[in-house]
Design a protein around this motif. Structure first.
Motif, short mmCIF file in Angstrom:
data_model
loop_
_atom_site.label_atom_id
_atom_site.label_comp_id
_atom_site.label_asym_id
_atom_site.label_seq_id
_atom_site.Cartn_x
_atom_site.Cartn_y
_atom_site.Cartn_z
N GLY A 289 0.78 -1.23 0.00
CA GLY A 289 0.00 0.00 0.00
C GLY A 289 0.81 1.27 0.00
N SER A 290 2.14 1.17 -0.03
CA SER A 290 2.98 2.36 0.06
C SER A 290 2.93 3.17 -1.23
N SER A 291 3.26 4.45 -1.10
CA SER A 291 3.41 5.30 -2.28
C SER A 291 4.81 5.18 -2.88
N ASP A 292 5.74 4.55 -2.15
CA ASP A 292 7.06 4.28 -2.71
C ASP A 292 6.95 3.27 -3.85
N PRO A 293 7.87 3.28 -4.81
CA PRO A 293 7.88 2.24 -5.83
C PRO A 293 8.07 0.86 -5.19
N LEU A 294 7.56 -0.16 -5.82
CA LEU A 294 7.79 -1.51 -5.34
C LEU A 294 9.29 -1.80 -5.28
N ASN A 295 9.70 -2.52 -4.28
CA ASN A 295 11.10 -2.89 -4.13
C ASN A 295 11.37 -4.11 -5.02
N MET A 296 11.87 -3.86 -6.20
CA MET A 296 12.06 -4.95 -7.16
C MET A 296 13.16 -5.90 -6.73
N ASP A 297 14.18 -5.39 -6.05
CA ASP A 297 15.22 -6.28 -5.56
C ASP A 297 14.64 -7.28 -4.56
N TYR A 298 13.79 -6.79 -3.66
CA TYR A 298 13.10 -7.66 -2.71
C TYR A 298 12.27 -8.71 -3.44
N LEU A 299 11.52 -8.29 -4.44
CA LEU A 299 10.66 -9.22 -5.17
C LEU A 299 11.46 -10.29 -5.89
N HIS A 300 12.57 -9.92 -6.50
CA HIS A 300 13.38 -10.91 -7.21
C HIS A 300 14.04 -11.90 -6.25
N ARG A 301 14.44 -11.42 -5.07
CA ARG A 301 15.00 -12.34 -4.08
C ARG A 301 13.92 -13.28 -3.55
N LEU A 302 12.72 -12.75 -3.38
CA LEU A 302 11.59 -13.58 -2.96
C LEU A 302 11.26 -14.63 -4.01
N LYS A 303 11.32 -14.24 -5.27
CA LYS A 303 11.04 -15.19 -6.34
C LYS A 303 12.08 -16.31 -6.36
N ARG A 304 13.35 -15.97 -6.15
CA ARG A 304 14.38 -17.01 -6.13
C ARG A 304 14.14 -18.01 -5.00
N LEU A 305 13.75 -17.51 -3.84
CA LEU A 305 13.45 -18.41 -2.73
C LEU A 305 12.26 -19.30 -3.07
N ALA A 306 11.23 -18.71 -3.68
CA ALA A 306 10.04 -19.48 -4.05
C ALA A 306 10.38 -20.56 -5.08
N GLN A 307 11.24 -20.24 -6.02
CA GLN A 307 11.64 -21.24 -7.00
C GLN A 307 12.38 -22.39 -6.35
N GLU A 308 13.05 -22.09 -5.25
CA GLU A 308 13.84 -23.12 -4.56
C GLU A 308 12.98 -24.04 -3.70
N VAL A 309 12.01 -23.46 -2.96
CA VAL A 309 11.24 -24.27 -2.00
C VAL A 309 9.83 -24.60 -2.48
N GLN A 310 9.41 -23.95 -3.59
CA GLN A 310 8.10 -24.25 -4.18
C GLN A 310 6.96 -24.19 -3.15
N PRO A 311 6.72 -23.00 -2.57
CA PRO A 311 5.65 -22.89 -1.57
C PRO A 311 4.26 -23.04 -2.19
N GLN A 312 3.32 -23.42 -1.35
CA GLN A 312 1.93 -23.52 -1.81
C GLN A 312 1.40 -22.15 -2.21
N TRP A 313 1.82 -21.12 -1.49
CA TRP A 313 1.46 -19.74 -1.84
C TRP A 313 2.40 -18.78 -1.12
N ILE A 314 2.38 -17.53 -1.57
CA ILE A 314 3.16 -16.45 -0.95
C ILE A 314 2.17 -15.40 -0.46
N SER A 315 2.29 -15.00 0.80
CA SER A 315 1.34 -14.04 1.37
C SER A 315 2.06 -12.88 2.02
#
Length: 272
Positions: A30-56
């Motif tokens: 909900g922030s007015s700051d731009p999305l933190n793309m570095d955070y999102l890409h690191r999160l995606k790498r973790l998700a690719q590794e552990v294959q979670p049921q969902w991300i919340s």
């Protein structure tokens, strides 16, 4: 998310044997700051590794102008906010290549500018983006108490068909208001709401949160068994199985964690 070595090995081993989910507090959707793309890409790498049921994560903002408040702050529930957050959810889902799951936060005030209820806001957000919902039952009770509204009305208008998970937790009763502290057993009134939520969600996955004053394994297990009894409708067996000990007034995040320099200065002033 940034750990390597043994922590990463442990989560990989767990994910090989059990379903796991990833739950965050730093997306700041909900922030007015731009999305933190570095955070999102690191999160995606973790998700690719552990294959979670969902991300919340949470329907909130956590900072602005690059400063993290370390708290989950409420958003105005307006059409303009809905447009803003929907666009950001779309972008997050494009990066993660999966639907995002959003949790209702605990709130301590209502904005005068609000034009939508929280359930209506979430319903519209799901319709626009295809995201799912994590219903925190304790947060519903806390927010409704603080806003002097009825949690039953909240449930009546909630988009249950979008719920994939529920959370339970304890809160601190400060008399005039409640604070979501996650440091004691679930209160009876929240259990009653959970029994209703369990039926309406048609058995969504449920997690018990306990972040402070963590009890013995035996007491924690007893609380988990209590939730199972509510799922099965065995409400008569649940009276006072775990009675919360009195706790001091608390806030959801320790102030000395958020602004240690300021607190240190205040302590010095007090001594002087």
């Amino acid at each position: 998310m940034d750990s390597g070595g043994r922590p990463r090995q442990v989560i990989r081993k767990v994910a090989e044997r059990y379903p796991v989910v990833l739950h965050g507090v730093s997306l700041s959707i909900g922030s007015s700051d731009p999305l933190n793309m570095d955070y999102l890409h690191r999160l995606k790498r973790l998700a690719q590794e552990v294959q979670p049921q969902w991300i919340s994560d949470h329907l909130c903002w956590t900072g602005v102008m690059g400063v993290n408040s370390h708290d989950l702050l409420p958003v105005p529930l307006t059409e303009a906010t809905l447009d803003h957050i929907a666009a950001r959810v779309h972008r997050v889902q494009e990066v993660l290549d999966r639907p995002l799951i959003l949790e209702n936060p605990s709130t301590y005030l209502d904005f005068r500018a609000n034009t939508l209820s929280e359930p209506d806001f979430l319903r519209a957000l799901c319709a626009r983006t295809g995201c799912g919902l994590l219903l925190d039952v304790n947060n519903v009770y806390v927010s409704c108490f603080n806003a002097d509204s009825d949690p039953a009305d909240y449930f009546d208008s909630f988009p249950w068909n979008r719920v994939v998970q529920m959370h339970l937790a304890g809160h601190t009763d400060c008399g005039t208001h409640l604070i979501d502290t996650h440091d004691q057993p679930v209160r009876p009134e929240v259990w009653a709401l959970f029994a209703l939520a369990w039926t309406r969600s048609k058995g969504a996955a449920t997690l018990l949160e306990w972040d402070g004053n963590i009890p013995s394994f035996e007491d924690c297990h007893a609380e988990l068994l209590k939730s199972k009894a509510y799922m099965k409708g065995g409400l008569s067996e649940l009276v006072n199985r775990l009675t919360p000990d009195p706790v001091p007034l608390a806030i959801s995040n320790p102030v000395n964690f958020m602004v240690p320099d300021v607190m240190a200065g205040a302590a010095e002033m007090k001594k002087g």
